[in-house]
Design an enzyme around this catalytic site. Structure first.
Site, PDB file in Angstrom:
ATOM      1  CG  ASP A   1      -1.836  -1.160   1.318  1.00  0.00           C
ATOM      2  OD1 ASP A   1      -1.372  -2.310   1.170  1.00  0.00           O
ATOM      3  OD2 ASP A   1      -3.035  -0.963   1.546  1.00  0.00           O
TER       4      ASP A   1
ATOM      5  CB  SER B   1      -4.006   2.755   6.289  1.00  0.00           C
ATOM      6  OG  SER B   1      -2.915   2.267   7.040  1.00  0.00           O
TER       7      SER B   1
END
Length: 573
Positions: free
Chosen positions: A79, A479
């Site tokens: 990510d 996240s």
């Protein structure tokens, strides 16, 4: 000895053994138990970089136990490399691809068992999905935890530094210092983000050896554990203990209880249901909320707390959490040791596992109860809430343990954006007012692949004008490092015409974490009755048209066309 099916396949086509003997196999190897050792090693990020070393150790363990390992690889992605551009749209779909590739590797040969090595956001759940799908004797090896940055910091400092740099407030020296020290070693990021959470879930489900989740990746302990895993999978194969005998409803209940105690990432609400789906089991995300009201929140780990995952492991890690929750867990569940959970915990005490960790912790002069509290020492319950209301009829997710108490109930004017990039740019440019509710839509599984909003949440948190007063709601995800009032997984998502698609600038949005509500309660900043709001929303629905979407090709196109709701796990049908 190998299984009969393997023997039958060898006799069907004699080139089968010739192919093996053209590599590093001996004739004797062809008659041994054959173990697939599949990792996600590559130059993709620190969480996977070192897995070739652990793969080697696992293979030695297989050899020592009389088996023959075979190495396979499917590199995962990070990510962190995808922040701020469309690369983020591919992160969640990568979970499906990794699981599919392991299925392919595991299906072309009738293996006796399987070892899966991973430890980051999508690879760990992908491997657990593949384990459930293939139902072989299987063991997961977590990739461990990155070493702490300076002053017990984490790689998550990227958020504030990036936000400040975009405003010209970060010096070149500060930026360079972070770049040199933010990721000081291999291993997963040092906070209880999705990577660490899913390592913990693998262990809590019984699929990883006791004490292996978030183990320091640079310690020799992790190499020894990998070698032990190689021997353990042979034991599983001999006993016929397959993944479905470990991944039972009771194991999922145990894992959700551990998740509540550690303040795990909201992304586990995507991954555990997707893993369960492979077994034709159902994990209702609302179970996280229900269990969270029964289980004490015990840890003090970033982003919800102060410390890093390495110190969490020193304080006892997942085994200590399980020991403290032993009266609330099913200790009779089977695990990859071939023994029940309760037996594993007793053996760890006898082996000195907990004492060794506490001695490491003495180096930092931090009392263990500062990192893991006992239930008696904690006055907080759980970490996850499921919100419902006229914006999220099918539900939404918030990690309230990372939300300041003053924002547990909030009413603000909507600032609506059809992409994360547009929202982030408005925040950096100073166009968001204190008290606002930022709405980001068309970012759900069917919209754009469900990217995370870490860059945007951090832009809010590290803006002194907005921090503590501005919330973000989205049909996308967050996240595991995100902090603040971030509400995601809103379902139905915008691209399906869910109510979030009908919101307009100035709508009054009420967030009520205590009451588990997420509702539009007014228009143009003016409060209205529920009936008045319903009338206006129905008129908007009649007039709504799906905005033109970017064409999506390849895997992203396939994923967005076939993904199920975020509240069901966002897997591909």
């Amino acid at each position: 000895m190998m299984n009969q099916r393997f023997r039958d396949v060898r006799n069907l086509w004699l080139q089968s053994d010739a192919l093996r003997l053209g590599m590093n196999w001996s004739e004797e190897d062809t008659d041994k138990m054959h173990i697939l050792v599949d990792d996600v090693q590559g130059d993709s990020h620190p969480g996977s970089f070192h897995l070739d070393v652990l793969n080697d150790e696992a293979c030695i363990g297989v050899y020592e136990a009389g088996g023959k390992p075979a190495k396979f690889h499917v590199t995962d992605i990070c990510d962190g490399w995808a922040q701020g551009h469309d690369g983020m749209n591919y992160i969640l779909p990568s979970r499906e691809v990794i699981a599919d590739m392991v299925e392919i590797h595991a299906s072309v040969v009738p293996w006796d068992g399987m070892i899966l090595l991973s430890g980051c956001d999508k690879s760990a759940p992908a491997h657990l999905m593949a384990a459930a799908r293939m139902d072989l004797p299987t063991l997961h090896i977590p990739s461990g935890s990155m070493r702490s940055g300076p002053n017990i910091s984490t790689s998550g400092l990227a958020g504030p530094i990036t936000a400040r740099s975009k405003k010209g407030l970060a010096s070149k020296k500060e930026i360079r210092d972070y770049q040199l020290t933010g990721c000081p070693s291999c291993g997963a990021c040092q906070f209880m983000g999705t990577a660490s959470t899913m390592q913990c879930m693998a262990e809590a489900l019984g699929m990883a050896l006791p004490g292996t989740a978030v183990m320091p990746a640079t310690f020799m302990d992790i190499r020894r554990m990998a070698r032990t895993a190689g021997k353990a999978v042979i034991n599983l194969a001999k006993q016929g203990i397959t993944a479905s005998k470990i991944l039972t409803p009771a194991a999922f209940e145990n894992a959700i209880k551990v998740h509540a105690a550690i303040g795990g990432s909201t992304n586990a609400l995507l991954h555990l249901p997707a893993i369960a789906h492979e077994l034709d089991l159902e994990v209702d995300p609302r179970r996280f909320d229900q269990i969270g009201q029964e289980i004490k929140y015990l840890t003090n780990i970033q982003p919800s707390g102060r410390y890093v995952t390495e110190l969490f492991w020193f304080a006892g890690g997942i085994p200590m959490i399980q020991w403290l929750l032993k009266d609330q867990l099913d200790l009779t569940v089977m695990t990859v040791t071939g023994r029940m959970l309760g037996d594993n915990l007793e053996q760890l005490w006898q082996d000195g596992f907990f004492d060794r960790g506490l001695n490491y912790l003495k180096t930092y002069s931090i009392p263990p109860e500062e990192i893991i509290k006992t239930p008696e020492q904690s006055d907080k319950y759980g970490s996850i809430a499921i919100l419902d209301g006229n914006i999220a009829p099918d539900g939404a997710v918030v990690k309230y343990s990372a939300v300041i108490e003053s924002m547990h109930k909030h009413v603000g004017r909507a600032a609506v954006f059809n992409s994360e990039e547009a929202a982030q740019e408005a925040i950096i440019a100073g166009r968001i007012e204190p008290g606002a509710v930022v709405v980001i839509r068309y970012e759900g599984p069917k919209g754009s692949g469900m990217p995370e909003m870490f860059m945007t949440t951090d832009a809010i948190v590290f803006d002194e004008k907005l921090d503590g007063t501005v919330a973000l709601i989205t049909d996308g995800r967050f996240s595991g490092a995100s902090r603040g009032p971030c509400i995601g997984h809103i379902s139905p998502e915008a691209v399906e015409g869910g109510p979030i698609a009908l919101l307009e600038d100035g709508d009054l949005i009420e967030i009520n974490i205590i009451g588990r509500g997420l509702n539009i309660i007014g228009i143009n900043g003016k409060a209205m009755t529920a009936a008045e709001v319903d009338t206006i929303m129905e008129a908007r629905r009649v007039a709504w048209k799906l905005p033109e979407q970017k064409p999506k090709r390849g895997i992203l196109g396939r994923y967005t066309r076939s993904a199920v709701s975020a509240m069901a796990g966002a897997y591909m049908k």
